[in-house]
Write a protein that holds these residues in place. Structure first.
Motif, PDB file in Angstrom:
ATOM      1  N   UNK A   1      -0.497   9.077  -4.851  1.00 21.35           N
ATOM      2  CA  UNK A   1      -0.917   8.096  -3.764  1.00 21.35           C
ATOM      3  C   UNK A   1      -1.078   9.357  -2.468  1.00 21.35           C
ATOM      4  N   UNK A   2      -1.612   9.455  -1.915  1.00 21.24           N
ATOM      5  CA  UNK A   2      -1.864  10.105  -0.446  1.00 21.24           C
ATOM      6  C   UNK A   2      -3.265  10.004  -0.339  1.00 21.24           C
ATOM      7  N   UNK A   3      -2.826  10.521   1.045  1.00 18.80           N
ATOM      8  CA  UNK A   3      -4.380  10.167   1.617  1.00 18.80           C
ATOM      9  C   UNK A   3      -5.518  11.243   1.680  1.00 18.80           C
ATOM     10  N   UNK A   4      -6.381  11.608   1.350  1.00 15.44           N
ATOM     11  CA  UNK A   4      -6.151  13.265   0.164  1.00 15.44           C
ATOM     12  C   UNK A   4      -5.692  13.801  -0.453  1.00 15.44           C
ATOM     13  N   UNK A   5      -4.418  14.262   0.770  1.00 19.31           N
ATOM     14  CA  UNK A   5      -3.462  15.690   0.154  1.00 19.31           C
ATOM     15  C   UNK A   5      -2.156  14.734  -0.007  1.00 19.31           C
ATOM     16  N   UNK A   6      -1.334  16.041  -0.393  1.00 17.02           N
ATOM     17  CA  UNK A   6       0.293  15.062  -0.606  1.00 17.02           C
ATOM     18  C   UNK A   6       0.756  14.756   0.885  1.00 17.02           C
ATOM     19  N   UNK A   7       1.626  13.908   0.329  1.00 19.55           N
ATOM     20  CA  UNK A   7       1.962  12.893   1.252  1.00 19.55           C
ATOM     21  C   UNK A   7       3.771  12.220   0.837  1.00 19.55           C
ATOM     22  N   UNK A   8       3.866  12.098   2.253  1.00 16.47           N
ATOM     23  CA  UNK A   8       5.710  11.233   1.881  1.00 16.47           C
ATOM     24  C   UNK A   8       5.550   9.756   1.836  1.00 16.47           C
TER      25      UNK A   8
ATOM     26  N   UNK B   1       0.843  -1.318  -0.327  1.00 19.03           N
ATOM     27  CA  UNK B   1      -0.323  -0.364  -0.089  1.00 19.03           C
ATOM     28  C   UNK B   1       0.940   1.537  -0.223  1.00 19.03           C
ATOM     29  N   UNK B   2       2.270   1.182   0.312  1.00 14.68           N
ATOM     30  CA  UNK B   2       3.182   2.143  -0.176  1.00 14.68           C
ATOM     31  C   UNK B   2       3.437   2.321  -0.704  1.00 14.68           C
TER      32      UNK B   2
ATOM     33  N   UNK C   1       7.166   7.007   2.967  1.00 16.26           N
ATOM     34  CA  UNK C   1       8.994   6.430   4.070  1.00 16.26           C
ATOM     35  C   UNK C   1       9.191   5.230   3.862  1.00 16.26           C
TER      36      UNK C   1
END
Lengths: 269, 269
Positions: free
Chosen positions: B258-265, B38-39, B267
């Motif tokens: 690949x976000x939770x609705x918004x920008x995501x890092x 999922x990452x 890692x």
């Protein structure tokens, strides 16, 4: 050998029941951590995943430890006597060799630090954790006090180094976290310090006794098992709580939208 | 037979403990790779899935190998003597026959190449991998040096062909990847070369010895087990890292969200 003693049936059953409880706690924690991933922002999910991996590996080893203890003693009447099959302590050390570095990794992962900062912590803490365990094993299987103390002391050096890094370098990383996260992280570090403090005591029990005894063996096994439950299962639950708090903060700040179409509160049961 | 030797209890326990560690490492890697899907961007998820499949199959086989080794020797006093039940080497070869082609597939899958390019690599590498293992087995169970060398040599031909394809054709596919991915892939190929180099050495150990001995058997089993941990579990972790780097590049380029609705890092722990 510490294991060449006759136990009462009560002692024998206490140890086996505690091993079984440990397996059950790890199984429950494993499922909880895997499932809670969907409740936290994506960046914290690897921390919960690694925590679940720790519990799977540790649960496997306690399954083996349970079987090994069962094979090492035979109940006859009111006592459990050594069968001659040795109780295999190596399972514990292989377990710690794999899981203690992973516990360090999950602790760093849940902070979701910048790449350079994360890398600096990993490079220091992970090899130190593996070294700490590897240096302990020769002392654990030593028949006499001398080597047990020497290896124990050598193993303490990377342990102290880890505490130093956790309280200095990680401390500065923590200073940029919110108050709520800092409090949770303080509890996490105290749990780590408290439970990791049990291992050296269990390790040193044979040094303080003049000869092998049933209560010594039971004390060591009970100490190791309880410390493992706290340092792995409870530790994993605290990691999940930190991830939940940080996720709630990100939602609050509008950085993450973790909804079922509507606004949702993320809560831990 | 190489297995018709008496081991010390220390040698016997070393081999069993290492087999157990291998099972634990594969279990942990399996869960990690399944969870990390999922990452990464959807196009890299099959690579992680196949890598998890490899670890599941290999973990199953090490469970069998552990039991077979345990049944082949009986501890009595300070030694472990052959029981007459043979230690079943076929488990290893069945494992490799299934997993080595899959390792090749996951390596190609993580590149997410165009269809024709992917197909060309698969058609060359997968049959060669299966052939390499199938040709090795008759030599492994041979009682004498002659057939061991003949089958070993035959098995080396597809192995060299695979290295040739990996370094030429895959090399040109790599030239279109970013610097960061190329560095990771260089490490991956070096790990493959380094660990795959251990297998022929373990395979050839009996050739160099004048007669069967305990240290020969232990050396072969330790060599195979350590090589398997590196070539499967560590290999899988490197595959996941490559997928994470490539996912981060796609997010950077705005090709993947690949976000939770918004920008995501994204890692890796």
């Amino acid at each position: 050998m510490l294991e060449d003693v006759t136990l009462t049936v009560g002692q024998y059953e206490l140890v086996l029941n505690l091993f079984s409880m440990t397996i059950a706690a790890f199984l429950g924690g494993f499922i909880y951590l895997l499932g809670m991933r969907s409740q936290v922002a994506r960046r914290f999910q690897p921390a919960l995943l690694v925590s679940a991996v720790v519990l799977a590996i540790a649960g496997y080893h306690y399954w083996r430890i349970y079987g090994s203890f069962q094979g090492a003693f035979a109940v006859s009447g009111d006592v459990a006597e050594p069968t001659g099959d040795s109780f295999n302590n190596a399972y514990r050390y292989v377990d710690w060799f794999l899981t203690v570095p992973l516990l360090v990794i999950e602790t760093i992962a849940v902070l979701a630090l910048a790449k350079a900062e994360k890398r600096s912590l990993l490079i220091k803490l992970v090899p130190a954790a593996a070294l700490m365990i590897a240096l302990g094993y020769p002392g654990e299987i030593a028949e006499t006090t001398g080597p047990r103390l020497v290896w124990g002391t050598l193993s303490t050096i990377p342990f102290l180094y880890m505490l130093y890094v956790l309280w200095t370098e990680m401390g500065s990383a923590l200073s940029r976290q919110s108050d709520a996260v800092r409090v949770k992280f303080r509890n996490l570090r105290l749990l780590l310090l408290g439970t990791w403090g049990v291992y050296p005591i269990a390790y040193l029990l044979p040094v303080f006794a003049s000869e092998a005894s049933a209560s010594l063996l039971v004390g060591r096994e009970v100490g190791y098992a309880l410390a493992d439950i706290l340092a792995k299962a409870l530790f994993g639950v605290l990691i999940a709580q930190i991830a939940l708090v940080k996720t709630a903060e990100l939602i609050e700040a509008g950085e993450v939208d973790l909804t079922d179409g509507e606004s949702v509160r993320v809560t831990a049961p």
